[in-house]
Structure formats: C-alpha cells, structure tokens
Design a protein around this motif. Sequence first.
Motif, PDB file in Angstrom:
ATOM      1  N   SER A  59       7.830   5.005  -8.966  1.00  0.00           N
ATOM      2  CA  SER A  59       7.123   4.273  -7.908  1.00  0.00           C
ATOM      3  C   SER A  59       6.230   3.191  -8.494  1.00  0.00           C
ATOM      4  N   GLY A  60       5.806   2.301  -7.628  1.00  0.00           N
ATOM      5  CA  GLY A  60       4.869   1.268  -8.038  1.00  0.00           C
ATOM      6  C   GLY A  60       3.508   1.851  -8.382  1.00  0.00           C
ATOM      7  N   THR A  61       3.111   2.846  -7.632  1.00  0.00           N
ATOM      8  CA  THR A  61       1.832   3.498  -7.920  1.00  0.00           C
ATOM      9  C   THR A  61       1.829   4.042  -9.337  1.00  0.00           C
ATOM     10  N   MET A  62       2.964   4.608  -9.754  1.00  0.00           N
ATOM     11  CA  MET A  62       3.017   5.123 -11.124  1.00  0.00           C
ATOM     12  C   MET A  62       2.999   3.985 -12.154  1.00  0.00           C
ATOM     13  N   SER A  84      -7.555  -4.624  -3.610  1.00  0.00           N
ATOM     14  CA  SER A  84      -6.290  -4.358  -4.310  1.00  0.00           C
ATOM     15  C   SER A  84      -5.784  -2.937  -4.069  1.00  0.00           C
ATOM     16  N   HIS A  85      -4.498  -2.772  -4.229  1.00  0.00           N
ATOM     17  CA  HIS A  85      -3.867  -1.457  -4.074  1.00  0.00           C
ATOM     18  C   HIS A  85      -4.465  -0.460  -5.059  1.00  0.00           C
ATOM     19  N   VAL A  86      -4.724  -0.916  -6.288  1.00  0.00           N
ATOM     20  CA  VAL A  86      -5.285  -0.045  -7.325  1.00  0.00           C
ATOM     21  C   VAL A  86      -6.582   0.590  -6.831  1.00  0.00           C
ATOM     22  N   VAL A 169      -0.289  -7.140 -13.992  1.00  0.00           N
ATOM     23  CA  VAL A 169       0.097  -7.661 -12.680  1.00  0.00           C
ATOM     24  C   VAL A 169       0.763  -6.582 -11.842  1.00  0.00           C
ATOM     25  N   ASP A 170       0.130  -6.282 -10.707  1.00  0.00           N
ATOM     26  CA  ASP A 170       0.758  -5.450  -9.686  1.00  0.00           C
ATOM     27  C   ASP A 170       1.675  -6.391  -8.912  1.00  0.00           C
ATOM     28  N   GLY A 171       2.950  -6.330  -9.272  1.00  0.00           N
ATOM     29  CA  GLY A 171       3.923  -7.242  -8.666  1.00  0.00           C
ATOM     30  C   GLY A 171       4.784  -6.543  -7.639  1.00  0.00           C
ATOM     31  N   ALA A 172       4.167  -5.659  -6.857  1.00  0.00           N
ATOM     32  CA  ALA A 172       4.924  -4.964  -5.806  1.00  0.00           C
ATOM     33  C   ALA A 172       5.753  -5.980  -5.018  1.00  0.00           C
ATOM     34  N   ARG A 173       5.147  -7.148  -4.732  1.00  0.00           N
ATOM     35  CA  ARG A 173       5.856  -8.211  -4.001  1.00  0.00           C
ATOM     36  C   ARG A 173       5.907  -9.505  -4.811  1.00  0.00           C
ATOM     37  N   LEU A 174       6.065  -9.375  -6.121  1.00  0.00           N
ATOM     38  CA  LEU A 174       6.175 -10.576  -6.955  1.00  0.00           C
ATOM     39  C   LEU A 174       7.413 -11.396  -6.573  1.00  0.00           C
ATOM     40  N   LEU A 197       7.664  -4.797 -10.870  1.00  0.00           N
ATOM     41  CA  LEU A 197       8.317  -5.146  -9.609  1.00  0.00           C
ATOM     42  C   LEU A 197       8.620  -3.865  -8.857  1.00  0.00           C
ATOM     43  N   ASP A 198       8.387  -3.885  -7.552  1.00  0.00           N
ATOM     44  CA  ASP A 198       8.761  -2.740  -6.737  1.00  0.00           C
ATOM     45  C   ASP A 198      10.114  -3.024  -6.091  1.00  0.00           C
ATOM     46  N   PHE A 199      10.999  -2.064  -6.154  1.00  0.00           N
ATOM     47  CA  PHE A 199      12.309  -2.247  -5.522  1.00  0.00           C
ATOM     48  C   PHE A 199      12.375  -1.653  -4.126  1.00  0.00           C
ATOM     49  N   THR A 200      11.318  -0.967  -3.733  1.00  0.00           N
ATOM     50  CA  THR A 200      11.360  -0.276  -2.437  1.00  0.00           C
ATOM     51  C   THR A 200      10.628  -1.035  -1.333  1.00  0.00           C
ATOM     52  N   LYS A 201      10.148  -2.233  -1.641  1.00  0.00           N
ATOM     53  CA  LYS A 201       9.523  -3.052  -0.595  1.00  0.00           C
ATOM     54  C   LYS A 201      10.637  -3.944  -0.026  1.00  0.00           C
ATOM     55  N   GLY A 202      10.419  -5.232   0.017  1.00  0.00           N
ATOM     56  CA  GLY A 202      11.413  -6.103   0.646  1.00  0.00           C
ATOM     57  C   GLY A 202      12.770  -6.106  -0.024  1.00  0.00           C
TER      58      GLY A 202
END
Length: 342
Positions: A59-62, A84-86, A169-174, A197-202
Amino acid sequence: MPTVDLSSDTSTRPTPGMRRAIAEAEVGDEQRGLDPTTNRLQDRVAELLGQEAALLLPSGTMCNLVAVAAHTQRGDSVLAHRLSHVIRFEASGAALASGVLVDQLDGPRGQFDAAALQAALAPGSVYFARTRLVCLEQTSNLGGGSVWPLERWDEVCAVARAFGAAVHVDGARLGNAAVASGVGADRWSAGVDSVWLDFTKGLGAPLGAVLAGSAAFIAEARRYKQVFGGAMRQSGMAAAGCLWALEHHWDRLAEDHERAVRLAAGWAEVGLAAAEEPETNLVFVDPSALGMSPAGLVERLAAEGVSVVAVGGQVRAVTHLDVDDEGIEGAIAAARRVAGRR
Ligand SMILES: *Cc1c(COP(=O)(O)O)cnc(C)c1O
C-alpha cells in the motif's frame, strides 16, 4: 437508480483486460526476489521515475511508513504539510514505528514554500530535533488535488538538500500531476531521495504501490518492508495489475481531470461552488452556501444515488476510471435536485 461513485478513486475495479493480465501473470516467491512480474514492475517504475531501484509494497501507506523508517533515526524530526496524508491519515504511523517528531508546515492548497521550510528546519542541538526528512505530497489530496508549481518544488527540494535533509515524495497521485502539468514523473522525481506511486488510486489496480530511490535506499527499505510484514510471495498477481495500469490507464487520467472541471462547473451552477478550479481529479465544495453541513450534503446526494465523502469540513468528489460522462451529468442533475429541495 445507478449509483455514481465519486467517493474516491480507490473505488475503481479491475477492468476485464487487467483481470486477464492478473490471471496470466508469471509468478514466483517475491520475498526471495524470484517473482518475475514484480521484478519487471519494479524495473519499470524505477525507469519511469528516473531512480536506480524500486520496491513493490502492499500500500501507499506502507511506502510512507517504510520511507520514514529508512531515512530517519529515533528522535529526528520530519517535516510535512499539516494537511498531508502522513500527518492526517496514517494513525501516527511515523511516530509509532520510527520514533520521530512529525512537525507541520502550512501554506495554501497543501503546499509550503522555501521560506516556510527554511524557517522550520531544525539543526539538532540540546534543544532541537534534527530535521532529517521533508515530505512533499504531489498532488496534494486535502489541498484540493493541487499540483505543486515546478519552480516552488525545485526551490523546496534545494533548501531541504542544502540543509542535509532528505526529500520524500508521497506520489499517491503523481501520475495525475504528471499528466495535468505535462511535466514528466521523472522530472518531478529528479531532485528527491525517495518517491512512490500508488496503483490503487486513479490507475485502477486492486493492490500495490511502488517506492523508488537509490539502490542503497531501496536496500534499506527492503529491510523495513520485512520488519513491517510487507514482504509477499506470489505478488506477481498484484504487479501484473500495476503493469497493466501503467500501460493502459496513465494517459487517460486526463479524462478524469476534464470530468472534474465539468463536475465543478455544473455544481457551481446550482450553488455548490468549489473554492478553486480543480487542477486534477478532486473536487472540493463547501455546502454551507446551500445551508447544509458536509454530512448533510453527503446524505442527500446519497439518497439521489451519488456517493461522495465529507473531508476536512468540505465535501469531496473524485473522478476516476469507473465514472463516465453520463455519471458526471447524473451527479450534476442530482445536485440540482438537492439544491432545489433545500
Ligand atoms: C491514498 C493516499 C495514500 C495512502 O495510500 P494507500 O494505498 O491507500 O495506503 C497516501 N498519500 C496520499 C496523498 C493518498 O491519497
């Protein structure tokens, strides 16, 4: 009445093509480095972000948790924007797992500038924690899906690095930021020490986020992945979905951004104005102009078949892979009915 799910870009379901890719993935034991699909994904993301190495995490959180652990020692300070998410959504994970002080910076739209950062950097002394890490979120979620201007980004990175702090960089939506700005993900990652990069968002995959950085950083991150129980086995099943997403769902993020602008315009017409024109796929509105609380608007839209969430005193709607033009028009019509009946 069909539901239009604008609650989050995590609502996306794997497409038939992605499901096929997942089903057919070549797999092995990831914990031993033997999963070929995971290895391929990691190489691909390292290249995309211009980094030496990368690591698949659940996960992105991890990714944030592992990165903070790998960059800091107990008692260090980490700086991040207060929205921020953090800071907001990780249950104090950085403090809990790494024993760091997470200190808050402020500024409009989830961003801070070089001067604010400079003033907050702590040198380490009898009194002060040592600032070892600066976290940047791109795009900023609670900042309205804002994209940092490149110049401010570069200045902030330069100030952090001149001080001797790492940049994460928290690039959940980079991907959204890269597509919206026309500035490549590798350019956003050029002056930083770690980025994910998060793959579970958009991007629409069911599982997975990939953290990238130098080979030495990733080696350290791999240790913490094990510590936190994030090492997996046949993770090629997840990686195949991520590879599919990179191939098929990256460029189309632009469609989500267009739909967010359309949604914001339609909602503005019925009295639900967004504070700022959406830059990416997030639309935040303040329902007080309609005499409603955020929770009240969420409830009324839900009754009209539109799912949104209340966050930070506002209502957030998110466009994504599973929302088409018809869904957006439906969400506008629903808001019109809600506004007319208040
Ligand atoms: C969703 C999100 C995360 C966490 O990612 P998960 O994959 O849900 O753990 C981190 N940062 C930002 C900005 C996010 O939007």
